[in-house]
Design a protein around this motif. Structure first.
Motif, PDB file in Angstrom:
ATOM      1  N   GLU A 490       0.725  -1.295  -0.068  1.00  0.00           N
ATOM      2  CA  GLU A 490       0.060  -0.133  -0.127  1.00  0.00           C
ATOM      3  C   GLU A 490       0.808   1.266  -0.128  1.00  0.00           C
ATOM      4  OE1 GLU A 490      -3.036   0.122   3.142  1.00  0.00           O
ATOM      5  OE2 GLU A 490      -3.816  -1.966   2.547  1.00  0.00           O
ATOM      6  N   GLU A 491       1.919   1.332   0.754  1.00  0.00           N
ATOM      7  CA  GLU A 491       2.786   2.388   0.865  1.00  0.00           C
ATOM      8  C   GLU A 491       3.602   2.637  -0.475  1.00  0.00           C
ATOM      9  OE1 GLU A 491       2.856   4.857   3.041  1.00  0.00           O
ATOM     10  OE2 GLU A 491       1.143   3.773   4.254  1.00  0.00           O
ATOM     11  N   MET A 492       4.002   1.429  -1.113  1.00  0.00           N
ATOM     12  CA  MET A 492       4.689   1.715  -2.227  1.00  0.00           C
ATOM     13  C   MET A 492       3.729   2.217  -3.317  1.00  0.00           C
ATOM     14  SD  MET A 492       6.543  -1.085  -4.647  1.00  0.00           S
ATOM     15  CE  MET A 492       8.029  -1.630  -3.197  1.00  0.00           C
ATOM     16  N   LEU A 493       2.309   1.807  -3.599  1.00  0.00           N
ATOM     17  CA  LEU A 493       1.754   2.188  -4.423  1.00  0.00           C
ATOM     18  C   LEU A 493       1.372   3.957  -4.221  1.00  0.00           C
ATOM     19  CD1 LEU A 493       0.100   1.845  -6.953  1.00  0.00           C
ATOM     20  CD2 LEU A 493      -1.634   0.863  -5.735  1.00  0.00           C
ATOM     21  N   LYS A 494       1.179   4.192  -2.871  1.00  0.00           N
ATOM     22  CA  LYS A 494       0.825   5.668  -2.658  1.00  0.00           C
ATOM     23  C   LYS A 494       1.854   6.273  -2.990  1.00  0.00           C
ATOM     24  CE  LYS A 494      -0.556   5.176   1.782  1.00  0.00           C
ATOM     25  NZ  LYS A 494      -1.268   5.856   3.179  1.00  0.00           N
ATOM     26  N   GLY A 495       3.134   6.008  -2.717  1.00  0.00           N
ATOM     27  CA  GLY A 495       4.312   6.691  -3.114  1.00  0.00           C
ATOM     28  C   GLY A 495       4.501   6.990  -4.591  1.00  0.00           C
ATOM     29  N   PHE A 496       4.192   5.882  -5.292  1.00  0.00           N
ATOM     30  CA  PHE A 496       4.055   6.361  -6.762  1.00  0.00           C
ATOM     31  C   PHE A 496       3.217   7.148  -7.181  1.00  0.00           C
ATOM     32  CE2 PHE A 496       5.809   1.775  -7.509  1.00  0.00           C
ATOM     33  CZ  PHE A 496       7.126   2.050  -7.441  1.00  0.00           C
ATOM     34  N   ILE A 497       1.845   7.130  -6.695  1.00  0.00           N
ATOM     35  CA  ILE A 497       0.684   7.990  -7.084  1.00  0.00           C
ATOM     36  C   ILE A 497       1.056   9.507  -6.821  1.00  0.00           C
ATOM     37  CG2 ILE A 497      -1.509   8.664  -6.579  1.00  0.00           C
ATOM     38  CD1 ILE A 497      -1.170   5.831  -8.157  1.00  0.00           C
ATOM     39  N   MET A 498       1.563   9.703  -5.540  1.00  0.00           N
ATOM     40  CA  MET A 498       2.032  11.041  -5.079  1.00  0.00           C
ATOM     41  C   MET A 498       3.223  11.700  -5.993  1.00  0.00           C
ATOM     42  SD  MET A 498      -0.340  11.522  -2.938  1.00  0.00           S
ATOM     43  CE  MET A 498       0.281  12.985  -2.255  1.00  0.00           C
ATOM     44  N   LYS A 499       4.201  10.817  -6.239  1.00  0.00           N
ATOM     45  CA  LYS A 499       5.409  11.102  -7.067  1.00  0.00           C
ATOM     46  C   LYS A 499       4.987  11.546  -8.677  1.00  0.00           C
ATOM     47  CE  LYS A 499       9.625  12.104  -7.285  1.00  0.00           C
ATOM     48  NZ  LYS A 499      10.203  13.420  -6.316  1.00  0.00           N
ATOM     49  N   LEU A 500       3.852  10.852  -8.995  1.00  0.00           N
ATOM     50  CA  LEU A 500       3.627  10.690 -10.457  1.00  0.00           C
ATOM     51  C   LEU A 500       2.575  11.735 -10.798  1.00  0.00           C
ATOM     52  CD1 LEU A 500       4.284   7.172 -11.322  1.00  0.00           C
ATOM     53  CD2 LEU A 500       5.864   9.005 -11.667  1.00  0.00           C
ATOM     54  N   GLY A 501       2.148  12.562  -9.777  1.00  0.00           N
ATOM     55  CA  GLY A 501       1.079  13.447 -10.243  1.00  0.00           C
ATOM     56  C   GLY A 501       1.204  14.535 -11.358  1.00  0.00           C
ATOM     57  N   HIS A 502       2.208  14.467 -11.657  1.00  0.00           N
ATOM     58  CA  HIS A 502       2.370  15.498 -12.944  1.00  0.00           C
ATOM     59  C   HIS A 502       2.335  14.619 -14.290  1.00  0.00           C
ATOM     60  CE1 HIS A 502       6.356  13.520 -12.596  1.00  0.00           C
ATOM     61  NE2 HIS A 502       6.720  13.678 -13.599  1.00  0.00           N
ATOM     62  N   VAL A 503       2.375  13.426 -14.133  1.00  0.00           N
ATOM     63  CA  VAL A 503       2.314  12.380 -15.337  1.00  0.00           C
ATOM     64  C   VAL A 503       0.779  12.566 -16.096  1.00  0.00           C
ATOM     65  CG1 VAL A 503       2.528  10.296 -16.355  1.00  0.00           C
ATOM     66  CG2 VAL A 503       3.877  11.022 -14.466  1.00  0.00           C
ATOM     67  N   LYS A 504       1.039  12.631 -17.308  1.00  0.00           N
ATOM     68  CA  LYS A 504      -0.234  13.032 -18.277  1.00  0.00           C
ATOM     69  C   LYS A 504      -1.150  11.929 -18.256  1.00  0.00           C
ATOM     70  CE  LYS A 504      -1.962  14.642 -22.721  1.00  0.00           C
ATOM     71  NZ  LYS A 504      -1.583  14.917 -24.194  1.00  0.00           N
ATOM     72  N   GLU A 505      -0.670  10.548 -18.416  1.00  0.00           N
ATOM     73  CA  GLU A 505      -1.279   9.433 -18.500  1.00  0.00           C
ATOM     74  C   GLU A 505      -0.445   8.339 -17.435  1.00  0.00           C
ATOM     75  OE1 GLU A 505      -1.421   5.878 -21.804  1.00  0.00           O
ATOM     76  OE2 GLU A 505      -2.472   7.819 -22.278  1.00  0.00           O
ATOM     77  N   LEU A 506      -1.203   8.054 -16.383  1.00  0.00           N
ATOM     78  CA  LEU A 506      -0.799   7.089 -15.481  1.00  0.00           C
ATOM     79  C   LEU A 506      -1.747   5.807 -15.269  1.00  0.00           C
ATOM     80  CD1 LEU A 506       1.141   6.235 -13.169  1.00  0.00           C
ATOM     81  CD2 LEU A 506      -0.288   7.452 -11.430  1.00  0.00           C
ATOM     82  N   LYS A 507      -1.414   4.604 -15.860  1.00  0.00           N
ATOM     83  CA  LYS A 507      -2.315   3.497 -15.700  1.00  0.00           C
ATOM     84  C   LYS A 507      -1.739   2.676 -14.683  1.00  0.00           C
ATOM     85  CE  LYS A 507      -3.039   3.393 -20.870  1.00  0.00           C
ATOM     86  NZ  LYS A 507      -2.896   2.606 -22.115  1.00  0.00           N
ATOM     87  N   ILE A 508      -2.785   2.037 -14.204  1.00  0.00           N
ATOM     88  CA  ILE A 508      -2.515   1.045 -13.017  1.00  0.00           C
ATOM     89  C   ILE A 508      -3.023  -0.360 -13.395  1.00  0.00           C
ATOM     90  CG2 ILE A 508      -3.208   0.554 -10.575  1.00  0.00           C
ATOM     91  CD1 ILE A 508      -1.941   2.998 -10.774  1.00  0.00           C
TER      92      ILE A 508
END
Length: 540
Positions: A490-508
């Motif tokens: 959970e912490e790993m995915l939240k870390g990615f989401i927060m760090k990639l807020g500027h990315v135009k297209e973020l696919k999970i």
């Protein structure tokens, strides 16, 4: 007129009516960049938009034959004759004949049913007598081997050759996987100037004289014995060869190719001609005794100015002392390189020089920061780097201006690196140890500093405490489809989401679905740039 290449679909279970539109649309998709076909595309779109009940049938015969040639087997093309009067005899003129009697997933069942091969032979015989096509683009024969039908097999092959076939694809499977190939190819196969693509698997290469494949550009050889004389015969008789693929040589005796000034006691000397190879692929079960022979192959294809090398070696030993030949590390002609290093190590002596390398994939490799820096600094135009189950590094520092695509697929801790069978319980215990010991907390933390990459993919098993994105400020799109240890997922995915807020297209991806559900249940709000897989998530 643009000629669409023949394709094969993986599944043979679709109904003929479903296959036709799929094959049609695939054909038109491939022609999207072909200006000469723009008018035909518009015509096809007009036909389908009008809602005609059978829009495909309104197409010209040439396009319909192209569609039929894309079906996975000739038997499907024959079945279309029942659709309407328009289709009744159309299949007779299809320039591809593809007969398949192989099912690798039901191998034993097929061998236990003696009637299946008889039914298959009757189908092929009947089809060949009804075909009116005098010029074949492709002939494919995949069958279980039965000595009673060897004469018929060769008759069918001779028929294809009499039709000046360009692509010949033969594969024979035997009851005993470890047995030698028994099917002897007809001598007409070895002296043919019409072949452009040749795939031979499970056959016995037994030319009675010099091989002559004057127009052959692609050769795939699998599951058969080769000796030095045969290799020389093949290479000497294929002056236009561009792609050479050698696969599935379990129990391979080892063949070495050297030039006159590279003779070594343990290498078979072969005076092979220098070809203009574009692609070389070698895939088989490796034995350390064959190190010098394998490296001789590498030296030979590099002398041929090969552009792409794919080296996949499997073994029961996770890592051996085999070291890749040094000429590989200074090859300026390479544009694409794939190394599956289950058996060998990347140990360059000096600086790497891959001046024209654009795509690099390394699997099962032990890499440290110094070696990674050597690779990146020696690859000034590298665009894509893929690390698959590589280990040993703690930081990826990628400052190259040219590298735009980074793929991290699987990362195991050093414990998993030694033993691929490590259980989840053992891994959880190891993580408990790491979390409780600050002295060892950094051994399972990876940092990625890549300010210039534009695309990032993180996939499969990531057995780490943390995967930190230090600087990915130029990132445009990212794809996260991985699994992580339960304690940190959970912490790993939240870390990615927060760090990639500027990315135009973020696919999970689907592998993260359970973690996404857990975070949503806890009130975590995903930003608007996140795209989820189009499936229902089952919550625990």
């Amino acid at each position: 007129m643009y000629t669409f290449p023949t394709i094969e679909f993986c599944s043979h279970s679709w109904e003929t009516r479903a296959l036709l539109p799929l094959a049609t649309m695939k054909m038109f998709e491939e022609g999207q960049n072909q200006p000469k076909n723009a008018e035909k595309r518009i015509k096809y779109q007009e036909i389908t938009e009008k809602g005609d009940e059978d829009g495909i049938s309104a197409l010209p015969d040439g396009l319909l034959l192209e569609i039929l040639s894309r079906l996975p087997s000739t038997k499907y093309a024959i079945r279309t004759g029942k659709l309407s009067k328009r289709w009744e005899n159309l299949w007779n003129w299809v320039p591809t004949l593809m007969f398949t009697h192989l099912d690798h997933h039901r191998r034993c069942e097929c061998f236990q049913n003696p009637n299946s091969i008889y039914d298959f032979a009757r189908l092929v015989e009947k089809t060949l007598t009804q075909c009116r096509q005098l010029k074949l683009k492709k002939f494919k024969l995949h069958s279980y081997y039965a000595i009673l039908f060897e004469s018929q097999f060769n008759n069918w092959i001779r028929h294809a050759i009499s039709c000046n076939v360009e692509e010949l694809d033969l594969e024979f499977l035997y009851r005993d996987r470890g047995g030698d190939a028994e099917f002897r190819l007809d001598q007409s196969v070895f002296n043919n100037s019409c072949f452009t693509d040749l795939k031979l698997a499970g056959c016995m290469l037994n030319p009675s004289g010099a091989i002559s494949w004057k127009n052959l550009k692609s050769l795939y050889i699998s599951y058969m014995k080769l000796d030095e004389d045969l290799i020389v015969n093949i290479l000497s008789g294929s002056p236009l060869l561009e792609t050479l693929v050698l696969e599935g040589f379990d129990g391979y005796r080892g063949i070495g190719i050297t030039s006159d000034d590279e003779v070594e006691d343990d290498i078979i000397t072969i005076n092979a001609p220098q070809l203009n190879l574009k692609k070389f692929k070698l895939s088989y079960e490796f034995d350390i005794k064959l190190e010098s022979q394998l490296n001789s192959w590498m030296r030979y294809v590099i002398r041929c100015n090969v552009r792409e090398i794919i080296l996949r070696l499997s073994t029961n030993i996770f890592e051996s002392d085999f070291t890749l030949d040094q000429t590989l590390f200074t090859c300026s002609c390479l544009t694409d390189l794939t190394l599956e290093l289950r058996t060998c190590m990347v140990i360059p002596v000096g600086a790497i020089s891959w001046k024209n390398l654009r795509n690099l994939c390394i699997s099962y490799g032990s890499l440290d920061e110094e070696l990674i820096e050597n690779i990146l600094s020696g690859s000034p135009v590298l665009e894509t780097l893929e690390l698959d189950l590589c280990y040993g590094y703690r930081r990826l520092n990628i400052t190259s201006q040219s590298l735009k695509n980074l793929v991290i697929s699987k990362y195991w801790t050093y414990l998993n690196s030694y033993d691929g069978s490590t259980s989840d319980a053992d891994l959880d215990g190891y993580l408990d140890y790491c979390i409780g010991s600050e002295a060892h907390i950094d051994i399972d933390i990876i940092e990625i500093n890549a300010p210039n990459i534009q695309s990032l993919r993180i996939e499969q098993e990531i057995d780490l405490l943390k995967l930190l994105l230090v600087d990915v400020s130029s990132l445009v799109k990212a794809n996260l489809n991985y699994t992580a240890p339960k304690k940190v997922e959970e912490e790993m995915l939240k870390g990615f989401i927060m760090k990639l807020g500027h990315v135009k297209e973020l696919k999970i991806g689907i592998l993260c679905s359970q973690v996404v559900s857990c975070l949503q249940d806890k009130g975590f709000v995903f930003p608007s740039n996140v795209k989820f897989p189009q499936v229902e998530v089952t919550r625990a």
